[in-house]
Structure formats: structure tokens, C-alpha cells
Design a protein around this motif. Structure first.
Motif, PDB file in Angstrom:
ATOM      1  N   LYS A 118       0.859  -1.189   0.000  1.00  0.00           N
ATOM      2  CA  LYS A 118       0.000   0.000   0.000  1.00  0.00           C
ATOM      3  C   LYS A 118       0.891   1.233   0.000  1.00  0.00           C
ATOM      4  O   LYS A 118       1.129   1.843   1.038  1.00  0.00           O
ATOM      5  CB  LYS A 118      -0.939  -0.018   1.208  1.00  0.00           C
ATOM      6  N   GLU A 120       1.975   4.382  -3.020  1.00  0.00           N
ATOM      7  CA  GLU A 120       1.822   4.918  -4.373  1.00  0.00           C
ATOM      8  C   GLU A 120       2.792   6.068  -4.590  1.00  0.00           C
ATOM      9  O   GLU A 120       3.124   6.799  -3.654  1.00  0.00           O
ATOM     10  CB  GLU A 120       0.387   5.391  -4.600  1.00  0.00           C
ATOM     11  N   GLU A 132       7.906   2.137 -10.585  1.00  0.00           N
ATOM     12  CA  GLU A 132       7.038   0.961 -10.656  1.00  0.00           C
ATOM     13  C   GLU A 132       7.780  -0.319 -10.280  1.00  0.00           C
ATOM     14  O   GLU A 132       7.166  -1.332  -9.941  1.00  0.00           O
ATOM     15  CB  GLU A 132       6.418   0.816 -12.044  1.00  0.00           C
TER      16      GLU A 132
END
Length: 195
Positions: A118, A120, A132
């Protein structure tokens, strides 16, 4: 001393890793990706796991194979160094603040690999490292080390701080989990008797 060496040679990467779980956080890291090197140095220093890792990867293609395979090799080395897991604490949890960012990591050396992620990002790269690929490193590491791993950023804005707090939280949680339990150093920490 709980140590292991792993050599992983494929058509995409050539990797040598040595770890010492009972170390002092001494590291020698050369992956060819500067930001990843910086994060692996944090992992070593804050977990008190000595790590020596050298990667010759196909960076002329992209950073994916170097990222993935370095995580697989380091995780494999840690798993081998743990042996039958006898006497380890097994679980570890840590919060790592870095300026405005705070990230939590929880580890279970369960033999059941799983990643809950979790976190981002708001930018595509940190240095030359694709953001990424950060989650992919954690996923590959959890798979090869045999960890159930939960990583959650609670808040923060700066992408560098987010990633670094995640690696530091992992390091501190891992440090707890691999420690020998002085009350049960002769037992595998599972009612099944095996991990």
C-alpha cells in the motif's frame, strides 16, 4: 554465524550475493542502479545484516531484470542463512519515519510468501530507477525469502522519502524477525514444528 552465498546466473543477469544475518550492517553493493544501491545499503545497515551483492545486468534493455533478480538472490540468500528457522523470533514490525513520510512494515518468516503493498508514487523515476519497480523488488524479495510481508505508507509526499522509509521499515522488521529468541532458541516457532 548464519551466512549464505547465492550465485544466480541467467541470460539476463549475473549476480553474486553473500549475507550474514548476525552481522553489523556492513555492505558492499553494486547493482548498476544507483537508487537501488542506496536502498540496499539502507536495508543492510538498519537490519544489521551484512550484505555483499554484485550484479551485472542487462541495463541496456531496462532495469526490470536487475531489480527482480537482485531481490530474488538476496531473498534466497537470507532464506538459506535462516536454515530450518530454529530459534528465530519469526515476526517483526516496524514504523520508519523519514521527514514527512511514515511507513509501516510487518514481517512473518512463514514460508508462505505474500506481499501486501500500500504505497503509491507521484513520479515515474527516482534517479534512474523506475518507481514501478519498487513494488516488484519487494514482491520478488518476499517470494524468494519465504516471507509474508505487509508494507503500508501511512502518509508522506516526497517520493524519495516514501521509498526510503519503506526499505528502512522492512529492515527494522526483518532485524526483529531473524533475531534468535533467547527463551526458545532450540525450537522452530510454529505449532507445526516446521516453517
Amino acid at each position: 554465524m548464519r551466512t549464505a552465498t547465492v550465485n544466480r546466473n541467467t541470460a539476463e543477469t549475473k549476480i553474486g550475493v553473500t549475507v550474514n544475518l548476525d552481522g553489523t550492517g556492513v555492505y558492499r553493493v553494486a547493482t548498476g542502479i544507483g537508487f537501488l544501491d542506496h536502498m540496499l545499503e539502507q536495508l543492510s545497515r538498519h537490519a544489521l545484516i551484512d550484505i555483499d551483492v554484485t550484479v551485472d545486468g542487462d541495463l541496456h534493455i531496462d532495469q526490470h531484470h536487475t531489480t527482480e533478480d537482485s531481490a530474488l538472490a538476496i531473498g534466497d540468500a537470507i532464506s538459506k542463512a535462516l536454515g530450518d528457522r530454529r530459534g528465530i523470533m519469526r515476526y517483526g514490525t516496524a514504523y520508519a519515519p523519514m521527514d514527512e513520510a511514515l511507513t509501516r512494515a510487518a514481517v512473518d518468516i512463514s514460508g508462505r510468501p505474500f506481499l501486501v503493498w500500500k504505497l503509491e508514487f507521484t513520479q515515474e523515476k527516482l534517479g534512474e530507477w523506475d518507481t514501478e519497480l519498487v513494488e516488484h523488488w519487494f514482491h520478488s524479495f518476499a517470494q524468494s525469502a519465504g516471507l509474508t510481508l505487509h508494507v503500508e505508507n501511512l502518509y508522506g509526499r516526497n517520493n524519495h522519502h516514501l521509498v526510503e522509509s519503506a526499505f528502512k521499515a522492512l529492515a527494522r522488521a526483518l532485524r526483529q524477525a531473524v533475531e534468535i529468541d533467547s527463551r526458545k532458541a532450540d525450537a522452530v516457532p510454529s505449532t507445526k514444528g516446521v516453517l
